[in-house]
Write a protein that holds these residues in place. Structure first.
Motif, PDB file in Angstrom:
ATOM      1  N   VAL C  54       0.954  -1.278   0.065  1.00  0.00           N
ATOM      2  CA  VAL C  54       0.221  -0.005   0.060  1.00  0.00           C
ATOM      3  C   VAL C  54       0.954   1.268  -0.044  1.00  0.00           C
ATOM      4  CG1 VAL C  54      -2.069  -0.889   1.192  1.00  0.00           C
ATOM      5  CG2 VAL C  54      -0.266  -0.187   2.716  1.00  0.00           C
ATOM      6  N   ALA C  57      -0.693   8.105   0.383  1.00  0.00           N
ATOM      7  CA  ALA C  57      -0.868   9.163  -0.736  1.00  0.00           C
ATOM      8  C   ALA C  57      -1.082  10.536  -0.100  1.00  0.00           C
ATOM      9  CB  ALA C  57      -2.548   8.743  -1.276  1.00  0.00           C
ATOM     10  N   SER C  87      -8.907   3.282  -2.958  1.00  0.00           N
ATOM     11  CA  SER C  87      -8.081   3.735  -1.804  1.00  0.00           C
ATOM     12  C   SER C  87      -9.030   3.468  -0.429  1.00  0.00           C
ATOM     13  CB  SER C  87      -7.792   5.301  -2.014  1.00  0.00           C
ATOM     14  OG  SER C  87      -8.953   6.073  -1.990  1.00  0.00           O
ATOM     15  N   THR C  89      -9.224   5.229   3.865  1.00  0.00           N
ATOM     16  CA  THR C  89      -8.640   5.996   4.688  1.00  0.00           C
ATOM     17  C   THR C  89      -8.571   5.541   6.179  1.00  0.00           C
ATOM     18  OG1 THR C  89      -9.457   7.969   3.316  1.00  0.00           O
ATOM     19  CG2 THR C  89      -8.854   8.611   5.250  1.00  0.00           C
ATOM     20  N   VAL C 112      -4.584   8.703   3.972  1.00  0.00           N
ATOM     21  CA  VAL C 112      -5.163   8.069   2.665  1.00  0.00           C
ATOM     22  C   VAL C 112      -4.175   6.970   2.035  1.00  0.00           C
ATOM     23  CG1 VAL C 112      -6.107   8.212   0.427  1.00  0.00           C
ATOM     24  CG2 VAL C 112      -6.493  10.063   2.226  1.00  0.00           C
ATOM     25  N   LEU C 113      -4.600   5.629   2.108  1.00  0.00           N
ATOM     26  CA  LEU C 113      -3.945   4.503   1.502  1.00  0.00           C
ATOM     27  C   LEU C 113      -4.327   4.142   0.192  1.00  0.00           C
ATOM     28  CD1 LEU C 113      -3.237   2.980   4.869  1.00  0.00           C
ATOM     29  CD2 LEU C 113      -1.302   3.902   3.329  1.00  0.00           C
ATOM     30  N   VAL C 114      -3.236   3.735  -0.822  1.00  0.00           N
ATOM     31  CA  VAL C 114      -3.548   3.229  -2.119  1.00  0.00           C
ATOM     32  C   VAL C 114      -3.256   1.797  -2.215  1.00  0.00           C
ATOM     33  CG1 VAL C 114      -3.510   3.634  -4.399  1.00  0.00           C
ATOM     34  CG2 VAL C 114      -3.881   5.702  -3.050  1.00  0.00           C
ATOM     35  N   TYR C 116      -1.509  -1.095  -3.956  1.00  0.00           N
ATOM     36  CA  TYR C 116      -0.347  -0.968  -5.044  1.00  0.00           C
ATOM     37  C   TYR C 116      -0.042  -2.412  -5.368  1.00  0.00           C
ATOM     38  CZ  TYR C 116       3.260   1.572  -7.664  1.00  0.00           C
ATOM     39  OH  TYR C 116       4.200   2.176  -8.442  1.00  0.00           O
ATOM     40  N   PRO C 123      -1.172   1.337  -9.215  1.00  0.00           N
ATOM     41  CA  PRO C 123      -2.267   1.393  -8.116  1.00  0.00           C
ATOM     42  C   PRO C 123      -3.241   0.064  -8.522  1.00  0.00           C
ATOM     43  CG  PRO C 123      -1.848   3.372  -8.771  1.00  0.00           C
ATOM     44  CD  PRO C 123      -0.908   2.847  -9.743  1.00  0.00           C
TER      45      PRO C 123
ATOM     46  N   ALA D 150     -11.029   9.137   0.101  1.00  0.00           N
ATOM     47  CA  ALA D 150     -10.938   7.874   0.189  1.00  0.00           C
ATOM     48  C   ALA D 150     -11.188   7.334  -1.206  1.00  0.00           C
ATOM     49  CB  ALA D 150     -11.681   7.035   1.193  1.00  0.00           C
TER      50      ALA D 150
END
Lengths: 150, 150, 150, 150
Positions: C54, C57, C87, C89, C112-114, C116, C123, D150
């Motif tokens: 992850v 962001a 994504s 959060t 905020v995480l994406v 990957y 992403p 998000a």
């Protein structure tokens, strides 16, 4: 032989609760000086392998005077104090040179490094090419971190 | 004499580009162990001044094996290896004890500490009270960080 | 839903010249809490991919009260505040719970995480399996870091 | 208005296990830029109090692209994005300008700062003198860290 000179900028976060650069931070300054010498400058002179892999076997740091936090960089002078078959030793002084040319030394340190073969995952000998580069920084009578005394 | 034991949790940020705990981070682990012993535990046993001011005069760290990053804490054992008139020396081992009770040692280290009078801003002697507390941790034949050799 | 609780030990080096935990250090505490939740606990519940990759962001941190340095850990509570297609959060509170059960909050934060895909280096969408795990931590009405005001 | 420009040298230890500058390290770069602007340059222009005490109330960081580790500095541009009665907000871009003059932005960030009266230990209003200095850096239409989505 000329010492290798690196100016390491202090960071606000290097300061401890006494407004001094904390003793644990010095190893980061030495790391910057070492990386600058071995990874940035040494490969230009023919010792590409030094940049590929060396392992830290030992550090000694002797603290001489507190380094008060201030904006700007501190000077780190680095030299080679010994070259063995399968390791070599760096010496360092962390210091300021003030307006009169006086040297104010905060720490004297040394690091034993072991060349490492990343593919075979084992230590290797210092090559002739590396020895030539290391000898260009050799200073066998430089200051030492000091006695281990109590 | 029993060694003082501190479990220092690793942090994700301790890991370097090789997924090992970077060599500069060990001084932070030693600092945690030292603070835990001198500031948290020693005052309970009558050496309040130790918590008021000691200055780090010297560190030595000998790296024995890479510490792969993982969740959880690493064990730091701390003892007193020497007591002088105006300084004393701590010894440390950074290690894991695995399931079989086997000790995997990552580093052996030592620190020379100088008692410091904050009011007078100068080094002072080890007091009798402090000596008694330090002697309770004394181990004069513990492991040493190793030779300074190249 | 229950929040994920992590106790993050303070380190002596976290303290700044005002004897507070410096504002830059909080991101390290959030990182410890996040790694603990996503890498250590989430995979046990079926979301192995979250542990594989992850990307951060965005961070927001609202500071509420100074955290005086002391020995011991600070409590970080972590929850999922929103789940999107690509994504999600996290929300966090950094706090102490004192003897009376009173909560002293030092910071409220969000990340905020994406997800990957490390192989394709791009992403990817949140999978159904991950969504199930994330929903188990969902709290949509938790505290927010605060306004961006001046 | 011209932005304040600080070149922050990267440190080897800033690198994480992916050879990127880790997300938690950016707050240190912002701190260097902020200290450089407020403590080093602003006092020369008449806002001595800014250097005496401001408290960080809030950070936002939006990450735009990974910053691969390399020797040398990264550029941080800092401006004032808003001035209130009892707080002001800084904006930042962390970037490289490459050979063609192209800007490669790694992060956009903002910090809400509160002037603080250290003697009375409480927040205070922005003075007229400070407002003048802050206005010299004012850029109300600069980039923002981004949505909280998000």
């Amino acid at each position: 032989m000329p010492r290798h000179v690196t100016h390491v900028p202090l960071r606000w976060a290097d300061m401890d609760a006494f407004a001094h650069v904390n003793n644990v931070v010095y190893l980061r300054y030495l790391q910057e000086a070492r990386v600058d010498m071995l990874f940035v400058h040494a490969p230009r002179h023919g010792a590409e392998q030094l940049a590929e892999g060396v392992v830290v076997a030992r550090h000694e740091v002797g603290y001489r005077a507190p380094l008060q936090f201030r904006a700007g960089a501190v000077r780190v002078e680095t030299w080679v104090s010994a070259i063995g078959n399968a390791s070599f030793t760096l010496g360092y002084e962390v210091l300021d040179v003030n307006g009169d040319g006086e040297r104010v030394v905060y720490a004297v340190a040394s690091t034993v490094l072991v060349p490492y073969d990343l593919e075979d995952a084992r230590p290797r000998r210092v090559s002739d090419e590396e020895r030539l580069v290391l000898e260009s920084f050799l200073e066998t009578d430089g200051p030492l971190p000091g006695r281990s005394a109590a």
